[in-house]
Design a protein around this motif. Sequence first.
Motif, PDB file in Angstrom:
ATOM      1  N   SER A  71       0.971  -0.628  -0.019  1.00  0.00           N
ATOM      2  CA  SER A  71       0.245  -0.555  -0.112  1.00  0.00           C
ATOM      3  C   SER A  71       0.920   1.532   0.107  1.00  0.00           C
ATOM      4  O   SER A  71       0.658   2.267  -0.444  1.00  0.00           O
ATOM      5  CB  SER A  71      -0.655  -0.221   1.049  1.00  0.00           C
ATOM      6  OG  SER A  71      -2.095   1.359   1.114  1.00  0.00           O
ATOM      7  N   MET A  72       1.906   1.416   1.268  1.00  0.00           N
ATOM      8  CA  MET A  72       2.681   2.567   1.095  1.00  0.00           C
ATOM      9  C   MET A  72       3.551   2.199  -0.236  1.00  0.00           C
ATOM     10  O   MET A  72       3.897   3.444  -1.088  1.00  0.00           O
ATOM     11  CB  MET A  72       3.949   1.686   1.867  1.00  0.00           C
ATOM     12  CG  MET A  72       3.282   2.069   3.642  1.00  0.00           C
ATOM     13  SD  MET A  72       4.287   1.735   4.345  1.00  0.00           S
ATOM     14  CE  MET A  72       5.589   2.856   4.656  1.00  0.00           C
ATOM     15  N   THR A  73       4.131   1.486  -1.216  1.00  0.00           N
ATOM     16  CA  THR A  73       4.645   1.683  -2.794  1.00  0.00           C
ATOM     17  C   THR A  73       3.428   2.317  -3.607  1.00  0.00           C
ATOM     18  O   THR A  73       3.948   3.392  -4.320  1.00  0.00           O
ATOM     19  CB  THR A  73       5.182   0.571  -2.759  1.00  0.00           C
ATOM     20  OG1 THR A  73       5.854  -0.338  -2.274  1.00  0.00           O
ATOM     21  CG2 THR A  73       5.111   0.467  -4.390  1.00  0.00           C
ATOM     22  N   GLU A  74       2.526   1.729  -3.270  1.00  0.00           N
ATOM     23  CA  GLU A  74       1.162   1.977  -4.107  1.00  0.00           C
ATOM     24  C   GLU A  74       1.087   3.450  -3.784  1.00  0.00           C
ATOM     25  O   GLU A  74       0.962   4.931  -5.353  1.00  0.00           O
ATOM     26  CB  GLU A  74      -0.669   1.537  -3.883  1.00  0.00           C
ATOM     27  CG  GLU A  74      -0.147   0.334  -4.855  1.00  0.00           C
ATOM     28  CD  GLU A  74      -1.008  -0.538  -4.142  1.00  0.00           C
ATOM     29  OE1 GLU A  74      -1.960   0.236  -3.874  1.00  0.00           O
ATOM     30  OE2 GLU A  74      -1.282  -1.688  -5.420  1.00  0.00           O
ATOM     31  N   ASP A  75       1.134   4.084  -3.082  1.00  0.00           N
ATOM     32  CA  ASP A  75       0.945   5.564  -2.245  1.00  0.00           C
ATOM     33  C   ASP A  75       1.784   5.855  -3.096  1.00  0.00           C
ATOM     34  O   ASP A  75       1.668   7.518  -4.190  1.00  0.00           O
ATOM     35  CB  ASP A  75       0.639   5.711  -0.927  1.00  0.00           C
ATOM     36  CG  ASP A  75      -0.538   5.102  -0.348  1.00  0.00           C
ATOM     37  OD1 ASP A  75      -1.846   4.801  -1.637  1.00  0.00           O
ATOM     38  OD2 ASP A  75      -0.895   4.948   0.969  1.00  0.00           O
ATOM     39  N   ASP A 130       3.945  10.157  -7.350  1.00  0.00           N
ATOM     40  CA  ASP A 130       5.413  10.064  -8.612  1.00  0.00           C
ATOM     41  C   ASP A 130       3.954  10.562  -9.188  1.00  0.00           C
ATOM     42  O   ASP A 130       4.648  11.561 -10.602  1.00  0.00           O
ATOM     43  CB  ASP A 130       6.318   8.592  -8.620  1.00  0.00           C
ATOM     44  CG  ASP A 130       6.731   8.879  -7.024  1.00  0.00           C
ATOM     45  OD1 ASP A 130       7.448   9.688  -6.614  1.00  0.00           O
ATOM     46  OD2 ASP A 130       7.416   7.951  -6.918  1.00  0.00           O
ATOM     47  N   ILE A 131       3.484   9.589  -9.791  1.00  0.00           N
ATOM     48  CA  ILE A 131       2.730   9.730 -11.109  1.00  0.00           C
ATOM     49  C   ILE A 131       2.027  10.990 -11.453  1.00  0.00           C
ATOM     50  O   ILE A 131       2.035  11.896 -12.305  1.00  0.00           O
ATOM     51  CB  ILE A 131       1.148   8.724 -11.602  1.00  0.00           C
ATOM     52  CG1 ILE A 131       2.484   7.516 -11.741  1.00  0.00           C
ATOM     53  CG2 ILE A 131       0.652   9.005 -12.768  1.00  0.00           C
ATOM     54  CD1 ILE A 131       1.742   6.156 -11.795  1.00  0.00           C
ATOM     55  N   ALA A 132       1.127  11.802 -10.174  1.00  0.00           N
ATOM     56  CA  ALA A 132       0.663  13.218 -10.338  1.00  0.00           C
ATOM     57  C   ALA A 132       1.204  14.181 -10.533  1.00  0.00           C
ATOM     58  O   ALA A 132       1.388  14.432 -11.170  1.00  0.00           O
ATOM     59  CB  ALA A 132      -0.253  13.218  -8.915  1.00  0.00           C
TER      60      ALA A 132
END
Length: 108
Positions: free
Chosen positions: A75-79, A84-86
């Motif tokens: 979950s932390m990696t997804e966040d 980064d994508i934003a």
Amino acid sequence: MSAPAPIPINTNVGNNTVAGVDEAHDLSPTSAMDRSKMDKLFANRPTPKELQDQGILKGEPNDALAAKKKKLERSMTEDRLDKDIAARPSPEELIKKGILNADENPTA
């Protein structure tokens, strides 16, 4: 909140089927054939190391929090990836910097 009610079972008494509740609390196999099947299954079951290698068992065998830890890390990696994508530059900025050609603009 109360506990769920026991599940009734059907038992045969003579020629009659009687509904009742199995309160034996004994889950061990009753016949020799069932017992041999269970012994065979237990003899062939994978080791904790094999389960870890396959990604089924997370952490050590008696580590109750290992799966939750793995889920939190994911979950932390997804966040972090979402953040980064934003923050990535727009295609127009990449064209200005010479990273993309004008014909490679995905928004055009």
